[in-house]
Design a protein around this motif. Structure first.
Motif, PDB file in Angstrom:
ATOM      1  N   VAL A  86       0.839  -1.202   0.000  1.00  0.00           N
ATOM      2  CA  VAL A  86       0.000   0.000   0.000  1.00  0.00           C
ATOM      3  C   VAL A  86       0.873   1.251   0.000  1.00  0.00           C
ATOM      4  CG1 VAL A  86      -1.717   1.295   1.334  1.00  0.00           C
ATOM      5  CG2 VAL A  86      -1.911  -1.189   1.114  1.00  0.00           C
ATOM      6  N   VAL A  87       1.980   1.219   0.742  1.00  0.00           N
ATOM      7  CA  VAL A  87       2.896   2.365   0.777  1.00  0.00           C
ATOM      8  C   VAL A  87       3.473   2.622  -0.617  1.00  0.00           C
ATOM      9  CG1 VAL A  87       5.095   3.208   1.695  1.00  0.00           C
ATOM     10  CG2 VAL A  87       3.472   2.066   3.210  1.00  0.00           C
ATOM     11  N   VAL A  88       3.955   1.565  -1.262  1.00  0.00           N
ATOM     12  CA  VAL A  88       4.566   1.722  -2.588  1.00  0.00           C
ATOM     13  C   VAL A  88       3.533   2.179  -3.614  1.00  0.00           C
ATOM     14  CG1 VAL A  88       5.685   0.467  -4.467  1.00  0.00           C
ATOM     15  CG2 VAL A  88       6.402   0.069  -2.114  1.00  0.00           C
ATOM     16  N   LEU A  89       2.375   1.538  -3.615  1.00  0.00           N
ATOM     17  CA  LEU A  89       1.340   1.912  -4.578  1.00  0.00           C
ATOM     18  C   LEU A  89       0.804   3.324  -4.320  1.00  0.00           C
ATOM     19  CD1 LEU A  89      -0.603  -1.458  -4.902  1.00  0.00           C
ATOM     20  CD2 LEU A  89       0.928  -0.391  -6.572  1.00  0.00           C
ATOM     21  N   GLY A  90       0.673   3.698  -3.059  1.00  0.00           N
ATOM     22  CA  GLY A  90       0.214   5.049  -2.734  1.00  0.00           C
ATOM     23  C   GLY A  90       1.198   6.114  -3.188  1.00  0.00           C
ATOM     24  N   ALA A  91       2.488   5.858  -2.972  1.00  0.00           N
ATOM     25  CA  ALA A  91       3.509   6.811  -3.416  1.00  0.00           C
ATOM     26  C   ALA A  91       3.536   6.908  -4.935  1.00  0.00           C
ATOM     27  CB  ALA A  91       4.874   6.395  -2.883  1.00  0.00           C
ATOM     28  N   ALA A  92       3.466   5.762  -5.610  1.00  0.00           N
ATOM     29  CA  ALA A  92       3.491   5.765  -7.073  1.00  0.00           C
ATOM     30  C   ALA A  92       2.244   6.430  -7.639  1.00  0.00           C
ATOM     31  CB  ALA A  92       3.607   4.332  -7.587  1.00  0.00           C
ATOM     32  N   ALA A  93       1.097   6.153  -7.046  1.00  0.00           N
ATOM     33  CA  ALA A  93      -0.145   6.751  -7.532  1.00  0.00           C
ATOM     34  C   ALA A  93      -0.141   8.262  -7.334  1.00  0.00           C
ATOM     35  CB  ALA A  93      -1.342   6.127  -6.822  1.00  0.00           C
ATOM     36  N   THR A  94       0.343   8.716  -6.196  1.00  0.00           N
ATOM     37  CA  THR A  94       0.417  10.156  -5.944  1.00  0.00           C
ATOM     38  C   THR A  94       1.309  10.838  -6.975  1.00  0.00           C
ATOM     39  OG1 THR A  94       0.095   9.807  -3.582  1.00  0.00           O
ATOM     40  CG2 THR A  94       1.050  11.915  -4.244  1.00  0.00           C
ATOM     41  N   THR A  95       2.478  10.261  -7.217  1.00  0.00           N
ATOM     42  CA  THR A  95       3.398  10.835  -8.198  1.00  0.00           C
ATOM     43  C   THR A  95       2.782  10.827  -9.596  1.00  0.00           C
ATOM     44  OG1 THR A  95       5.279  10.081  -6.884  1.00  0.00           O
ATOM     45  CG2 THR A  95       5.719  10.669  -9.157  1.00  0.00           C
ATOM     46  N   ALA A  96       2.167   9.698  -9.959  1.00  0.00           N
ATOM     47  CA  ALA A  96       1.569   9.593 -11.298  1.00  0.00           C
ATOM     48  C   ALA A  96       0.421  10.573 -11.487  1.00  0.00           C
ATOM     49  CB  ALA A  96       1.088   8.165 -11.529  1.00  0.00           C
ATOM     50  N   LEU A  97      -0.428  10.713 -10.488  1.00  0.00           N
ATOM     51  CA  LEU A  97      -1.557  11.643 -10.603  1.00  0.00           C
ATOM     52  C   LEU A  97      -1.091  13.086 -10.711  1.00  0.00           C
ATOM     53  CD1 LEU A  97      -4.094  10.031  -8.108  1.00  0.00           C
ATOM     54  CD2 LEU A  97      -4.287  10.170 -10.605  1.00  0.00           C
ATOM     55  N   LEU A  98      -0.071  13.435  -9.936  1.00  0.00           N
ATOM     56  CA  LEU A  98       0.448  14.799 -10.019  1.00  0.00           C
ATOM     57  C   LEU A  98       1.096  15.064 -11.379  1.00  0.00           C
ATOM     58  CD1 LEU A  98       1.892  15.331  -6.445  1.00  0.00           C
ATOM     59  CD2 LEU A  98      -0.048  16.502  -7.486  1.00  0.00           C
ATOM     60  N   ARG A  99       1.802  14.082 -11.896  1.00  0.00           N
ATOM     61  CA  ARG A  99       2.408  14.263 -13.217  1.00  0.00           C
ATOM     62  C   ARG A  99       1.352  14.335 -14.307  1.00  0.00           C
ATOM     63  NH1 ARG A  99       7.783  10.412 -12.723  1.00  0.00           N
ATOM     64  NH2 ARG A  99       8.943  11.872 -11.423  1.00  0.00           N
ATOM     65  N   ALA A 100       0.288  13.527 -14.166  1.00  0.00           N
ATOM     66  CA  ALA A 100      -0.802  13.573 -15.146  1.00  0.00           C
ATOM     67  C   ALA A 100      -1.535  14.910 -15.088  1.00  0.00           C
ATOM     68  CB  ALA A 100      -1.786  12.440 -14.878  1.00  0.00           C
ATOM     69  N   ALA A 101      -1.540  15.526 -13.895  1.00  0.00           N
ATOM     70  CA  ALA A 101      -2.198  16.834 -13.743  1.00  0.00           C
ATOM     71  C   ALA A 101      -1.316  17.978 -14.223  1.00  0.00           C
ATOM     72  CB  ALA A 101      -2.590  17.051 -12.286  1.00  0.00           C
ATOM     73  N   GLY A 102      -0.072  17.648 -14.627  1.00  0.00           N
ATOM     74  CA  GLY A 102       0.811  18.674 -15.146  1.00  0.00           C
ATOM     75  C   GLY A 102       1.789  19.235 -14.151  1.00  0.00           C
ATOM     76  N   VAL A 103       1.833  18.691 -12.942  1.00  0.00           N
ATOM     77  CA  VAL A 103       2.808  19.128 -11.951  1.00  0.00           C
ATOM     78  C   VAL A 103       4.106  18.383 -12.234  1.00  0.00           C
ATOM     79  CG1 VAL A 103       3.388  19.246  -9.509  1.00  0.00           C
ATOM     80  CG2 VAL A 103       1.018  19.538 -10.239  1.00  0.00           C
ATOM     81  N   ALA A 104       5.127  19.102 -12.580  1.00  0.00           N
ATOM     82  CA  ALA A 104       6.400  18.449 -12.969  1.00  0.00           C
ATOM     83  C   ALA A 104       7.194  18.000 -11.815  1.00  0.00           C
ATOM     84  CB  ALA A 104       7.250  19.378 -13.799  1.00  0.00           C
TER      85      ALA A 104
END
Length: 104
Positions: A86-104
């Protein structure tokens, strides 16, 4: 023998000797409690430095805000004692969502 092979053999022998020292000297050498504390603290400081370097930099520059945010989300989940997956998936999902939203 080429210099490259000599270096590889020297490193292999050094690694084996380094690993052998622990079991051989286990009961023979007493390490003071203060030194044990300092070594533990040093290991923690080294790991935090590696974490900070990996989380904040990429190719010698700032990695952007998405990666540190993902690390922070993972740290928050770990602090709440979430399972490792859950820790790994949560960190990866947070990073992916922010990158998809345009936050570099």
């Amino acid at each position: 023998m080429s210099p490259t092979v000599a270096v590889i053999l020297a490193l292999a022998v050094g690694t084996y000797a380094f690993r052998l020292v622990g079991p051989v000297l286990h009961g023979r050498v007493a390490v003071p409690a203060r030194l044990q504390e300092l070594l533990s603290t040093g290991a923690v400081v080294l790991l935090v430095a590696l974490l900070a370097t990996g989380a904040l930099t990429d190719s010698g520059g700032f990695a952007g805000w998405a990666r540190p945010a993902g690390v922070l989300a993972g740290a928050a989940l770990a602090w709440r004692r979430a399972p490792f997956a859950v820790v790994v998936l949560g960190a990866a999902a947070t990073t992916a969502l922010l990158r998809a939203a345009g936050v570099a």
